[in-house]
Design a protein around this motif. Structure first.
Motif, PDB file in Angstrom:
ATOM      1  N   ASP A  97       0.856  -1.179   0.000  1.00  0.00           N
ATOM      2  CA  ASP A  97       0.000   0.000   0.000  1.00  0.00           C
ATOM      3  C   ASP A  97       0.892   1.228   0.000  1.00  0.00           C
ATOM      4  N   GLY A  98       0.322   2.360  -0.298  1.00  0.00           N
ATOM      5  CA  GLY A  98       1.085   3.595  -0.298  1.00  0.00           C
ATOM      6  C   GLY A  98       0.166   4.798  -0.265  1.00  0.00           C
ATOM      7  N   VAL A  99       0.651   5.897   0.277  1.00  0.00           N
ATOM      8  CA  VAL A  99      -0.117   7.138   0.337  1.00  0.00           C
ATOM      9  C   VAL A  99       0.800   8.300  -0.002  1.00  0.00           C
ATOM     10  N   LYS A 100       0.194   9.395  -0.452  1.00  0.00           N
ATOM     11  CA  LYS A 100       0.962  10.587  -0.817  1.00  0.00           C
ATOM     12  C   LYS A 100       0.356  11.817  -0.146  1.00  0.00           C
ATOM     13  N   ALA A 101       1.230  12.719   0.244  1.00  0.00           N
ATOM     14  CA  ALA A 101       0.837  14.034   0.745  1.00  0.00           C
ATOM     15  C   ALA A 101       1.781  15.034   0.087  1.00  0.00           C
ATOM     16  N   ARG A 102       1.516  15.314  -1.183  1.00  0.00           N
ATOM     17  CA  ARG A 102       2.457  16.052  -2.031  1.00  0.00           C
ATOM     18  C   ARG A 102       1.850  17.378  -2.468  1.00  0.00           C
TER      19      ARG A 102
END
Length: 409
Positions: free
Chosen positions: A242-247
């Protein structure tokens, strides 16, 4: 719902880990592959909420239920019973497809074959034993690419030599290249100031939330733009990634702040939504190792528990979920919270380890002005990178992956 309207809805869906973004919709697809059909199934039901009759929604949902359940790597009488219930619901409601003129009949061999799945699993084992996708993929790697590498004359010896050379290269990669991939996690911008983070990440409540407040003896933290992790495994198969971004936005990329399921209570578990809450990830950061002593104004080591707790995340909350999902489409309604008097969204700083999984929110699209209307109902400002900011009501898409289907219920 019209073809163009469905495309508009699909184009404006927010990105999420593991889901495909169809930039031009799905009506322009000519030869639809098996993987593309799966990608469509992950998002289609959420785009139809509020636009199709109840019986049609039950038909599609029960068929998806059956498909997802049939892919379980292990079964018992309970899961097989769920499959039988889903198939019964499909047959009880499928008449709507003929009444609406979608199909003249449903005498389709593949539909009939669904009747034999449960008995086949009982006698022969789970359906993953009969999967042909691996061999279809190997046909691309071992036949098509090898053929293109030849001069198309007496190709077989050339193809064998090409495959042999490629296999030797892949098994003798330098160790450094493998290590570099694993260690490719660096701060996107080293030690950003707190006001700068607020502005770049559109997180006005960041400096007021828990530890990240103005009274702490530091003014900068290390910020990351995303991270990847392994979800809690639900069976003996390989762990789910899984992965998440806060970009924040940059010159060539729009901002992306993913939505996540966060553990918030002692009753939270690996599956189900009890003790969890849905939020939007705004900032991933690490507290500094040194701070300024307020009495002497000299640098000193930060408390040990900061390092033990690890990286942190600032999450803006959506409204609390209801006790049960919608009984028709089996997705939870998620609403954006109204802004308090200070104009700053409600949020908290939480340990990064409390993020259980990423998730996808599908907006609740405005309804048509009349029942027979196929007019446009997607506002012009709803784009893939802005819809989470513009819309206020969503459904939590538990069809986005097999893992989400087993954990979001």
């Amino acid at each position: 719902i019209g073809e163009k309207e469905l495309d508009r809805r699909i184009r404006c869906l927010p990105p999420a880990y593991g889901t495909r973004h169809f930039k031009t919709g799905i009506s322009t697809l000519s030869q639809v592959s098996g993987s593309e059909r799966k990608d469509i199934a992950r998002i289609l039901l959420g785009c139809l909420v509020g636009r199709i009759p109840r019986a049609a929604m039950l038909t599609f949902r029960s068929l998806l239920d059956f498909i997802y359940l049939s892919q379980y790597p292990t079964h018992d009488e309970s899961t097989l019973g769920y499959m039988e219930d889903a198939l019964k619901m499909f047959h009880d409601n499928k008449h709507i497809l003929e009444e609406l003129g979608i199909r003249e009949h449903l005498n389709i061999p593949k539909v009939h074959s669904l009747l034999h799945y449960v008995d086949s699993i009982r006698r022969l084992g789970t359906t993953d034993n009969f999967n042909t996708e691996m061999f279809e993929r190997l046909h691309i790697d071992c036949a098509k690419k090898a053929w293109r590498a030849s001069n198309h004359r007496n190709a077989r010896p050339q193809m064998i030599k090409w495959l042999d050379r490629r296999e030797k290269r892949s098994t003798h990669l330098p160790r450094s290249s493998k290590t570099r991939i694993k260690l490719a996690k660096h701060p996107s911008f080293a030690r950003q100031s707190l006001p700068s983070i607020e502005e770049r990440h559109a997180a006005p409540g960041f400096t007021d939330a828990d530890r990240a407040n103005r009274h702490l003896p530091f003014g900068r933290v290390e910020v990351f733009h995303g991270f990847k992790f392994n979800n809690i495994p639900l069976n003996d198969n390989a762990e789910e990634k899984d992965g998440v971004k806060a970009r924040p936005s940059s010159a060539d990329k729009p901002a992306r702040f993913d939505t996540v399921v966060v553990l918030r209570g002692d009753e939270a578990e690996a599956t189900g939504l009890q003790g969890t809450r849905v939020g939007r990830l705004r900032v991933i950061f690490q507290l500094p190792k040194t701070i300024r002593d307020p009495t002497t104004n000299l640098d000193m080591e930060a408390p040990e528990e900061w390092a033990q707790e690890g990286p942190l995340a600032y999450v803006e909350w959506y409204g609390k979920l209801g006790s049960t999902a919608n009984p028709v489409h089996m997705m939870y309604d998620v609403n954006k919270l109204p802004l308090p008097s200070n104009g700053k969204p409600q949020g908290d700083v939480v340990p990064l380890s409390s993020i259980r999984q990423s998730c996808q929110l599908i907006p609740r699209f405005p309804g048509p002005s009349s029942l027979d209307s196929l007019e446009r109902s997607v506002p012009d400002d709803w784009k893939s990178d802005t819809v989470l900011d513009c819309a206020s009501k969503f459904v939590l898409n538990n069809w986005s992956s097999k893992y989400a289907y087993q954990t979001i219920w």
